[in-house]
Design a protein around this motif. Structure first.
Motif, mmCIF file in Angstrom:
data_model
loop_
_atom_site.group_PDB
_atom_site.id
_atom_site.type_symbol
_atom_site.label_atom_id
_atom_site.label_comp_id
_atom_site.label_asym_id
_atom_site.label_seq_id
_atom_site.Cartn_x
_atom_site.Cartn_y
_atom_site.Cartn_z
ATOM 1 N N LEU A 11 -8.415 1.221 -11.052
ATOM 2 C CA LEU A 11 -7.280 1.527 -10.216
ATOM 3 C C LEU A 11 -7.212 3.149 -9.691
ATOM 4 O O LEU A 11 -7.760 3.886 -10.213
ATOM 5 C CB LEU A 11 -6.003 1.485 -10.893
ATOM 6 N N PRO A 12 -6.758 3.510 -8.335
ATOM 7 C CA PRO A 12 -6.665 4.784 -8.072
ATOM 8 C C PRO A 12 -5.719 5.609 -9.089
ATOM 9 O O PRO A 12 -4.906 5.105 -9.585
ATOM 10 C CB PRO A 12 -6.001 4.639 -6.688
ATOM 11 N N ALA A 13 -6.109 6.739 -9.286
ATOM 12 C CA ALA A 13 -5.526 7.727 -10.246
ATOM 13 C C ALA A 13 -3.934 7.593 -9.973
ATOM 14 O O ALA A 13 -2.982 7.479 -10.976
ATOM 15 C CB ALA A 13 -6.130 9.079 -10.343
ATOM 16 N N ALA A 14 -3.636 7.795 -8.711
ATOM 17 C CA ALA A 14 -2.212 7.995 -8.306
ATOM 18 C C ALA A 14 -1.469 6.538 -8.801
ATOM 19 O O ALA A 14 -0.114 6.550 -9.239
ATOM 20 C CB ALA A 14 -2.016 8.297 -7.076
ATOM 21 N N LEU A 15 -1.911 5.627 -8.502
ATOM 22 C CA LEU A 15 -1.224 4.244 -8.824
ATOM 23 C C LEU A 15 -1.306 3.905 -10.152
ATOM 24 O O LEU A 15 -0.257 3.310 -10.841
ATOM 25 C CB LEU A 15 -2.122 2.983 -8.160
ATOM 26 N N LEU A 16 -2.153 4.444 -11.006
ATOM 27 C CA LEU A 16 -2.262 4.192 -12.306
ATOM 28 C C LEU A 16 -1.215 5.232 -12.974
ATOM 29 O O LEU A 16 -0.630 4.852 -13.982
ATOM 30 C CB LEU A 16 -3.775 4.595 -12.910
ATOM 31 N N ALA A 17 -1.217 6.183 -12.774
ATOM 32 C CA ALA A 17 -0.038 7.391 -12.971
ATOM 33 C C ALA A 17 1.154 6.550 -12.801
ATOM 34 O O ALA A 17 2.037 6.836 -13.693
ATOM 35 C CB ALA A 17 -0.247 8.540 -12.546
ATOM 36 N N GLU A 18 1.460 6.159 -11.629
ATOM 37 C CA GLU A 18 2.845 5.484 -11.555
ATOM 38 C C GLU A 18 2.911 4.271 -12.125
ATOM 39 O O GLU A 18 4.159 4.094 -12.700
ATOM 40 C CB GLU A 18 2.832 5.066 -10.013
#
Length: 79
Positions: A11-18
């Motif tokens: 997953l893109p890092a920003a989506l994973l962090a969210e």
């Protein structure tokens, strides 16, 4: 904006962090919980710390045990 190509299954890092932020641990014993860039959790067990880790192992039929130990032990060692 330049984007980095994703590896299959990532997953893109920003989506994973969210997504991980929605499941933040509430137990104060969890010193390091799920977050981008961490490969294991660290839990305070009183007089010791527990490092908890799991990783899916794929495409390793003949040496599955070796890879299961090696991949997870590597992530634990860097913690």
């Amino acid at each position: 904006m330049k984007t980095t190509p994703l590896l299959p299954g990532k997953l893109p890092a920003a989506l994973l962090a969210e997504l991980l932020g929605q499941e933040a641990p509430t137990d104060p014993r969890v010193l390091i919980g799920p977050r981008v860039g961490e490969d294991a959790a660290v839990i305070d067990m009183g007089d010791r710390l527990l490092i908890a880790k799991s990783d899916p192992i794929t495409f390793a039929t003949d040496a599955i045990g070796y890879y299961a130990v090696t991949v997870n032990a590597n992530d634990i060692a860097v913690m």
